[in-house]
Design an enzyme around this catalytic site. Sequence first.
Site, PDB file in Angstrom:
ATOM      1  N   GLY A  14      17.170 -29.638  18.835  1.00  0.00           N
ATOM      2  CA  GLY A  14      17.969 -30.767  19.332  1.00  0.00           C
ATOM      3  C   GLY A  14      17.169 -32.048  19.500  1.00  0.00           C
ATOM      4  O   GLY A  14      17.382 -32.801  20.454  1.00  0.00           O
ATOM      5  N   ALA A  15      16.251 -32.322  18.566  1.00  0.00           N
ATOM      6  CA  ALA A  15      15.405 -33.517  18.697  1.00  0.00           C
ATOM      7  C   ALA A  15      16.201 -34.800  18.468  1.00  0.00           C
ATOM      8  O   ALA A  15      17.178 -34.817  17.718  1.00  0.00           O
ATOM      9  CB  ALA A  15      14.260 -33.441  17.691  1.00  0.00           C
ATOM     10  N   ASP A  18       4.623 -23.282   5.574  1.00  0.00           N
ATOM     11  CA  ASP A  18       5.194 -24.585   5.195  1.00  0.00           C
ATOM     12  C   ASP A  18       6.526 -24.484   4.445  1.00  0.00           C
ATOM     13  O   ASP A  18       7.240 -25.472   4.320  1.00  0.00           O
ATOM     14  CB  ASP A  18       4.204 -25.356   4.318  1.00  0.00           C
ATOM     15  N   SER A  45      -2.666 -20.336  -3.932  1.00  0.00           N
ATOM     16  CA  SER A  45      -3.008 -18.939  -4.242  1.00  0.00           C
ATOM     17  C   SER A  45      -2.263 -18.474  -5.489  1.00  0.00           C
ATOM     18  O   SER A  45      -2.807 -17.715  -6.305  1.00  0.00           O
ATOM     19  CB  SER A  45      -2.628 -18.037  -3.061  1.00  0.00           C
ATOM     20  N   VAL A  50       0.838  -1.210   0.000  1.00  0.00           N
ATOM     21  CA  VAL A  50       0.000   0.000   0.000  1.00  0.00           C
ATOM     22  C   VAL A  50       0.871   1.258   0.000  1.00  0.00           C
ATOM     23  O   VAL A  50       0.679   2.165  -0.820  1.00  0.00           O
ATOM     24  CB  VAL A  50      -0.951  -0.010   1.232  1.00  0.00           C
ATOM     25  N   ARG A  62      21.862 -44.704  26.123  1.00  0.00           N
ATOM     26  CA  ARG A  62      22.981 -43.736  26.180  1.00  0.00           C
ATOM     27  C   ARG A  62      22.822 -42.759  27.344  1.00  0.00           C
ATOM     28  O   ARG A  62      23.509 -41.766  27.424  1.00  0.00           O
ATOM     29  CB  ARG A  62      23.085 -42.964  24.856  1.00  0.00           C
ATOM     30  N   ASP A  69       1.193 -21.782  -2.466  1.00  0.00           N
ATOM     31  CA  ASP A  69       1.231 -22.422  -3.781  1.00  0.00           C
ATOM     32  C   ASP A  69      -0.134 -22.388  -4.487  1.00  0.00           C
ATOM     33  O   ASP A  69      -0.234 -22.039  -5.668  1.00  0.00           O
ATOM     34  CB  ASP A  69       1.674 -23.879  -3.550  1.00  0.00           C
TER      35      ASP A  69
HETATM   36  P1  ADP Z   1      -2.208 -21.810  -0.194  1.00  0.00           P
HETATM   37  O1  ADP Z   1      -2.253 -20.608  -1.058  1.00  0.00           O
HETATM   38  O2  ADP Z   1      -1.821 -21.489   1.216  1.00  0.00           O
HETATM   39  O3  ADP Z   1      -1.426 -22.953  -0.803  1.00  0.00           O
HETATM   40  P2  ADP Z   1      -4.673 -23.216  -0.900  1.00  0.00           P
HETATM   41  O4  ADP Z   1      -3.990 -24.359  -1.555  1.00  0.00           O
HETATM   42  O5  ADP Z   1      -5.841 -23.515  -0.006  1.00  0.00           O
HETATM   43  O6  ADP Z   1      -3.713 -22.322  -0.010  1.00  0.00           O
HETATM   44  O7  ADP Z   1      -5.141 -22.238  -2.078  1.00  0.00           O
HETATM   45  C1  ADP Z   1      -5.765 -21.008  -1.778  1.00  0.00           C
HETATM   46  C2  ADP Z   1      -6.806 -20.705  -2.819  1.00  0.00           C
HETATM   47  O8  ADP Z   1      -6.189 -20.512  -4.086  1.00  0.00           O
HETATM   48  C3  ADP Z   1      -7.855 -21.784  -3.062  1.00  0.00           C
HETATM   49  O9  ADP Z   1      -8.882 -21.776  -2.110  1.00  0.00           O
HETATM   50  C4  ADP Z   1      -8.375 -21.355  -4.417  1.00  0.00           C
HETATM   51  O10 ADP Z   1      -9.270 -20.266  -4.290  1.00  0.00           O
HETATM   52  C5  ADP Z   1      -7.105 -20.868  -5.112  1.00  0.00           C
HETATM   53  N1  ADP Z   1      -6.533 -21.939  -5.938  1.00  0.00           N
HETATM   54  C6  ADP Z   1      -5.855 -23.022  -5.522  1.00  0.00           C
HETATM   55  N2  ADP Z   1      -5.502 -23.825  -6.563  1.00  0.00           N
HETATM   56  C7  ADP Z   1      -6.011 -23.233  -7.671  1.00  0.00           C
HETATM   57  C8  ADP Z   1      -5.995 -23.553  -9.067  1.00  0.00           C
HETATM   58  N3  ADP Z   1      -5.407 -24.660  -9.536  1.00  0.00           N
HETATM   59  N4  ADP Z   1      -6.600 -22.694  -9.919  1.00  0.00           N
HETATM   60  C9  ADP Z   1      -7.211 -21.576  -9.474  1.00  0.00           C
HETATM   61  N5  ADP Z   1      -7.250 -21.223  -8.176  1.00  0.00           N
HETATM   62  C10 ADP Z   1      -6.672 -22.022  -7.279  1.00  0.00           C
HETATM   63  O1  F6P Z   2      -0.608 -23.000   6.176  1.00  0.00           O
HETATM   64  C1  F6P Z   2      -0.178 -24.281   5.817  1.00  0.00           C
HETATM   65  C2  F6P Z   2      -0.810 -25.287   6.698  1.00  0.00           C
HETATM   66  O2  F6P Z   2      -0.516 -24.853   7.971  1.00  0.00           O
HETATM   67  C3  F6P Z   2      -0.418 -26.744   6.573  1.00  0.00           C
HETATM   68  O3  F6P Z   2       0.795 -27.128   7.156  1.00  0.00           O
HETATM   69  C4  F6P Z   2      -1.595 -27.437   7.203  1.00  0.00           C
HETATM   70  O4  F6P Z   2      -1.705 -28.737   6.759  1.00  0.00           O
HETATM   71  C5  F6P Z   2      -2.732 -26.588   6.762  1.00  0.00           C
HETATM   72  O5  F6P Z   2      -2.218 -25.287   6.544  1.00  0.00           O
HETATM   73  C6  F6P Z   2      -3.889 -26.552   7.675  1.00  0.00           C
HETATM   74  O6  F6P Z   2      -4.722 -25.494   7.327  1.00  0.00           O
HETATM   75  P1  F6P Z   2      -6.260 -25.366   7.645  1.00  0.00           P
HETATM   76  O7  F6P Z   2      -6.500 -25.834   9.024  1.00  0.00           O
HETATM   77  O8  F6P Z   2      -6.528 -23.904   7.469  1.00  0.00           O
HETATM   78  O9  F6P Z   2      -6.946 -26.210   6.623  1.00  0.00           O
END
Ligand code: ADP
Ligand code: F6P
Length: 326
Positions: free
Chosen positions: A190-191, A132, A110, A29, A216, A108
């Site tokens: 240290g796991a 993650d 998003s 912003v 040990r 990923d």
């Molecule tokens: P993150 O962004 O943390 O990996 P998600 O995998 O839940 O979280 O994805 C977030 C959002 O991104 C989904 O709820 C959806 O709206 C959008 N999204 C995920 N995969 C796709 C896809 N292949 N095409 C279009 N939108 C997607």
């Molecule tokens: O943000 C990533 C993550 O924390 C993953 O490690 C976990 O599996 C997932 O989100 C859980 O997300 P939610 O409870 O929002 O589905």
Amino acid sequence: MAANKLHRIAVMTSGGDAPGMNACVRAVVRTALFHDVQVYGVYRAYAGLAAGNIEPLGARNVGGIIQKGGTVLQTARLPEFSQPEIQQKSLENLRAWDIDALVVIGGDGSLRGAMALHQLGFPVVGVPASIDNDIWGTNMAIGVDTALNTILEAIDALRDTASSHQRAFLLETMGRHNGYLALMGGITGGAEVILIPEINTPLEEVAERVRQAYIRRKTHAIIVNAEGSGHSTTEIANYLNEQQTGFEVRVTILGHVQRGGRPSAFDRLLATRLGNAAVVQLLQGNSGIMVGLQGRSISSVPIEDVVTHDRKLNLDYYEMGRMLAL
Ligand code: ADP
Ligand code: F6P
């Protein structure tokens, strides 16, 4: 997009929230406003984009948020965003506000949504944010460092009580598909044993390593289990109890505590640099990219590369963790 055509941009946070998202929104912003570009916030991610949940954002709207976890723009999951008609509706909403470009801060999934908008010809820049650390094209995503520090605080506390009672503690971390948090948390805490989705560890081996730690004369055994390791934490606990390793077993499931909380200095700085860089890239006429951390510098990669590559965990760290559990 011509470099001098940027008048209005929008910003959203999407997917799992990550500490530092707010610092990133603030940077987007204020960098835009500094360059006389107006900014709009899309609330509740792609769900809000499809529903037209868009509001102007001024410099004061992003005051006092740099230190806050979560996201003031909120987030949501909308699996239907993969449908072309929902994407078209979203583009109509952006055009109704005369918005020239969108910054998507998220993981990923998003970034896949961002890729879809880019393929439809709408200028988008992605910013990696997910605790993650599973996003290709950046050394670190926003939120990872804070989550790791939260895990470490838990391990340190558990070790105090574990040593006092000579117990084994099983700690479950997040990481449905990726062991980064468990591995780095386990090494820095240290796991004795670290279980991650990338490596199949039979329960017999877990029990044997815990038993050897007892032999040990260790005063505790910390076992860090990523939620996606293939063994549920209660299954491991039951097995260890049956096998009588010498240690009594206790279980802690850290859960969503790992996703919240005040962002660390590292995350605030990373988020600020990435948010700033996202707008600078748009001002320079670049889009269809994700900004990320390469070494100590911020650079950019095509979003297409990000969503078509898996980020692999460096398993040298796993070997090092095993050596040091002696
Ligand atoms: P993150 O962004 O943390 O990996 P998600 O995998 O839940 O979280 O994805 C977030 C959002 O991104 C989904 O709820 C959806 O709206 C959008 N999204 C995920 N995969 C796709 C896809 N292949 N095409 C279009 N939108 C997607
Ligand atoms: O943000 C990533 C993550 O924390 C993953 O490690 C976990 O599996 C997932 O989100 C859980 O997300 P939610 O409870 O929002 O589905």
